[in-house]
Design a protein around this motif. Structure first.
Motif, mmCIF file in Angstrom:
data_model
loop_
_atom_site.group_PDB
_atom_site.id
_atom_site.type_symbol
_atom_site.label_atom_id
_atom_site.label_comp_id
_atom_site.label_asym_id
_atom_site.label_seq_id
_atom_site.Cartn_x
_atom_site.Cartn_y
_atom_site.Cartn_z
ATOM 1 N N ALA A 1 13.699 -10.278 -1.768
ATOM 2 C CA ALA A 1 14.250 -9.073 -1.152
ATOM 3 C C ALA A 1 15.293 -8.463 -2.075
ATOM 4 N N ALA A 2 15.653 -7.208 -1.772
ATOM 5 C CA ALA A 2 16.674 -6.477 -2.522
ATOM 6 C C ALA A 2 17.821 -6.114 -1.589
ATOM 7 N N ALA B 1 0.817 -1.214 0.000
ATOM 8 C CA ALA B 1 0.000 0.000 0.000
ATOM 9 C C ALA B 1 0.849 1.262 0.000
ATOM 10 N N GLN B 2 2.036 1.205 0.640
ATOM 11 C CA GLN B 2 2.872 2.403 0.693
ATOM 12 C C GLN B 2 3.379 2.795 -0.688
ATOM 13 N N ASP B 3 3.371 1.855 -1.632
ATOM 14 C CA ASP B 3 3.747 2.137 -3.015
ATOM 15 C C ASP B 3 2.522 2.280 -3.912
ATOM 16 N N GLY B 4 1.322 2.285 -3.301
ATOM 17 C CA GLY B 4 0.095 2.365 -4.079
ATOM 18 C C GLY B 4 -0.176 1.110 -4.877
ATOM 19 N N MET B 5 0.266 -0.051 -4.357
ATOM 20 C CA MET B 5 0.165 -1.306 -5.100
ATOM 21 C C MET B 5 -0.519 -2.385 -4.280
ATOM 22 N N ASP B 6 -0.998 -3.401 -4.974
ATOM 23 C CA ASP B 6 -1.551 -4.592 -4.348
ATOM 24 C C ASP B 6 -0.398 -5.552 -4.079
ATOM 25 N N PRO B 7 -0.123 -5.910 -2.816
ATOM 26 C CA PRO B 7 1.026 -6.776 -2.530
ATOM 27 C C PRO B 7 0.921 -8.163 -3.143
ATOM 28 N N SER B 8 -0.286 -8.564 -3.568
ATOM 29 C CA SER B 8 -0.452 -9.873 -4.194
ATOM 30 C C SER B 8 -0.202 -9.846 -5.695
ATOM 31 N N SER B 9 0.131 -8.673 -6.235
ATOM 32 C CA SER B 9 0.427 -8.540 -7.660
ATOM 33 C C SER B 9 1.918 -8.317 -7.865
ATOM 34 N N PRO B 10 2.470 -8.763 -8.997
ATOM 35 C CA PRO B 10 3.905 -8.588 -9.243
ATOM 36 C C PRO B 10 4.303 -7.115 -9.267
ATOM 37 N N SER B 11 5.459 -6.814 -8.701
ATOM 38 C CA SER B 11 5.987 -5.451 -8.706
ATOM 39 C C SER B 11 7.472 -5.500 -8.414
ATOM 40 N N PHE B 12 8.213 -4.546 -8.928
ATOM 41 C CA PHE B 12 9.632 -4.406 -8.629
ATOM 42 C C PHE B 12 10.356 -5.757 -8.670
ATOM 43 N N GLY B 13 10.830 -6.238 -7.509
ATOM 44 C CA GLY B 13 11.642 -7.448 -7.464
ATOM 45 C C GLY B 13 10.930 -8.729 -7.819
ATOM 46 N N ASP C 1 10.333 -7.202 -12.358
ATOM 47 C CA ASP C 1 11.433 -6.826 -13.249
ATOM 48 C C ASP C 1 12.664 -6.425 -12.441
ATOM 49 N N GLY C 2 13.005 -7.234 -11.444
ATOM 50 C CA GLY C 2 14.153 -6.937 -10.600
ATOM 51 C C GLY C 2 15.465 -6.959 -11.361
ATOM 52 N N SER C 3 16.479 -6.342 -10.788
ATOM 53 C CA SER C 3 17.771 -6.201 -11.459
ATOM 54 C C SER C 3 18.507 -7.521 -11.629
ATOM 55 N N CYS C 4 18.058 -8.588 -10.966
ATOM 56 C CA CYS C 4 18.699 -9.892 -11.155
ATOM 57 C C CYS C 4 18.302 -10.543 -12.475
ATOM 58 N N GLY C 5 17.203 -10.084 -13.071
ATOM 59 C CA GLY C 5 16.819 -10.604 -14.374
ATOM 60 C C GLY C 5 16.015 -11.884 -14.345
ATOM 61 N N TYR C 6 15.375 -12.197 -13.214
ATOM 62 C CA TYR C 6 14.554 -13.405 -13.150
ATOM 63 C C TYR C 6 13.192 -13.211 -13.809
ATOM 64 N N GLY C 7 12.839 -11.970 -14.127
ATOM 65 C CA GLY C 7 11.539 -11.714 -14.719
ATOM 66 C C GLY C 7 10.433 -11.862 -13.694
ATOM 67 N N MET D 1 14.573 -14.767 -0.951
ATOM 68 C CA MET D 1 15.557 -14.931 -2.018
ATOM 69 C C MET D 1 15.836 -13.566 -2.640
ATOM 70 N N ILE D 2 17.097 -13.274 -2.925
ATOM 71 C CA ILE D 2 17.465 -11.990 -3.511
ATOM 72 C C ILE D 2 17.126 -11.984 -4.999
ATOM 73 N N SER D 3 16.311 -10.999 -5.394
ATOM 74 C CA SER D 3 15.911 -10.881 -6.795
ATOM 75 C C SER D 3 16.151 -9.482 -7.349
ATOM 76 N N ASP D 4 16.682 -8.575 -6.515
ATOM 77 C CA ASP D 4 16.766 -7.181 -6.931
ATOM 78 C C ASP D 4 17.843 -6.463 -6.129
ATOM 79 N N SER D 5 18.141 -5.230 -6.532
ATOM 80 C CA SER D 5 19.059 -4.373 -5.789
ATOM 81 C C SER D 5 18.313 -3.135 -5.319
ATOM 82 N N CYS D 6 18.830 -2.514 -4.275
ATOM 83 C CA CYS D 6 18.205 -1.330 -3.687
ATOM 84 C C CYS D 6 19.272 -0.245 -3.567
ATOM 85 N N PRO D 7 19.452 0.583 -4.605
ATOM 86 C CA PRO D 7 20.550 1.561 -4.605
ATOM 87 C C PRO D 7 20.519 2.539 -3.445
ATOM 88 N N GLU D 8 19.315 2.885 -2.946
ATOM 89 C CA GLU D 8 19.246 3.883 -1.887
ATOM 90 C C GLU D 8 19.257 3.288 -0.488
#
Length: 403
Positions: A80-81, A46-58, A61-67, A127-134
């Motif tokens: 996690a990132a 919700a803090q990202d305006g998204m449904d947590p049960s739907s695909p998002s970020f990691g 399309d996370g930076s690891c490339g798992y799709g 499992m790590i699927s993404d990066s978090c630059p900030e």
């Protein structure tokens, strides 16, 4: 007789409640020591305006490339990132992609950590699927459904500790092909569903009657070859501990795959897996993949990504507090309380309210506006509202980058 019937109904209801409670992972096999004083936030809710049960970020399309990652298969949205400054990110050529971690709530605020029947704070496996630059070095950004197993997502930010553990997927390695133009053409793929140490260190491909040729790690967990051999394609996959497995005649078709990094992929079962000391499910574990869906509410199925104090190897008896040499994690005892019972909401930079006061920071706008350290800094002297606590720990939309 009436009392007996009432007792029977009560016992039956209790049994149903127990059956509905998600059961924990079968076992945890640590690879590293605990890292104390960490921070966890969450993404895709919700803090990202998204449904947590739907695909998002990691999980999309996370930076690891798992799709896109399915809720219904390992790791069940429990991802996690890592920050680029994280020790596990910098120590691994793939920046932690595919590695698994046990994340345990270790927050000093009353009632923040969810606990098991023995009163121990719960952990989740991610499992790590993404990066978090900030993110800071020991800050993990966790998918919202997984975070909700540790604490109420409304808290936003919690103190935690974490360690690298073996991954225990229920089935074999998978070769996920993004592009394959046939013999002599471009080949791009990712290795999914890795168990054990799970960090893929190298991949080699061999065609019909040919020799092994190494693939190049281009970005994330993506491997490429400029000129693919003649099919069928076999693969030799090696983890960061030196274990190598060979999957023969995995891809038999002569090209025709052109989904790209973000398009549809062709996934092939490798028929092999790295060594898993204590498989939670599958071969040697639970007799096949559990029939589960997303773990986003009460379920009659077991949750293999939850760890409690009864899980072998969980180490939940430790205090989980910050160790010597680490700053206190935000929300993990860094706030403190005064003698009148007032409880501070600490600043999100990891320093205690007493330190902020000693440094003369109490008058700064970011502390006053957000309601941080009201007790120590002499604000209204009362307890902070739940809204202020949420402001102090709200999750943030993550920036996704590919190399």
């Amino acid at each position: 007789m009436q009392a007996c019937r009432q007792l029977g109904v009560a016992l039956a209801a209790a049994a149903l409640l127990l059956a509905a409670a998600p059961l924990p992972a079968a076992a945890v096999k640590p690879i590293s020591d605990w890292v104390e004083g960490g921070v966890a936030t969450h993404f895709g809710g919700a803090q990202d305006g998204m449904d947590p049960s739907s695909p998002s970020f990691g999980t999309k399309d996370g930076s690891c490339g798992y799709g896109a990652i399915s809720k219904d298969r390992f790791p069940y949205f429990s991802t996690a990132a890592l920050a680029p400054s994280n020790r596990f990110y910098t120590a691994d050529a793939l920046h932690g992609c595919g590695q698994c971690f046990q994340v345990q709530c270790a927050d000093g605020r009353d009632g923040v950590c969810k606990r098991d029947g023995a009163g121990a704070p719960l952990s989740v496996l991610v499992m790590i699927s993404d990066s978090c630059p900030e993110c800071g070095s020991d800050h993990l950004d966790v998918q919202s459904l997984a975070f909700a197993k540790l604490a109420d997502p409304g808290v936003g930010r919690i103190g935690m500790r974490y360690r690298r553990v073996e991954c225990a997927p229920p089935d074999d390695l998978k070769v996920s092909v993004m592009d394959y133009r046939g013999a002599g053409g471009w080949l791009r793929l990712a290795i999914d569903n890795a168990g054990g140490r799970a960090a893929v260190a190298s991949v080699a491909v061999k065609g019909a009657g040919g020799d092994w040729q190494p693939l190049h790690n281009s970005w994330g967990a993506t491997w490429e070859a400029a000129s693919a051999p003649q099919p069928p394609l076999s693969f030799r996959i090696t983890d960061d501990g030196g274990e190598a497995v060979e999957a023969h005649d995995v891809v038999k078709q002569a090209g025709g795959i052109a989904g790209g990094a973000d398009g549809p992929r062709a996934t092939f079962a490798a028929g092999v897996q790295f060594s898993i000391t204590d498989p939670a499910w599958g071969k040697g574990g639970g007799g096949g993949e559990p029939k589960v869906t997303a773990f986003d509410g009460p379920s009659s199925q077991s949750d293999p990504m939850v760890v409690d104090s009864s899980t072998p190897g969980a180490d939940s008896s430790s205090s989980g507090g910050s160790s010597s040499g680490h700053k206190a994690a935000p929300g993990a005892g860094g706030g403190g309380s005064s003698s009148n019972g007032c409880r501070d909401v600490p600043t999100p930079d990891g320093y205690s309210c007493q330190q902020q006061k000693d440094w003369g920071k109490c008058g700064q706008d970011f502390i006053k506006t957000n309601g941080y350290c009201k007790c120590t800094c002499g604000g209204n002297g009362g307890s902070n509202s739940s809204q202020q606590q949420q402001q102090a720990g709200s999750g943030r939309r993550m920036l996704r980058q590919r190399r």
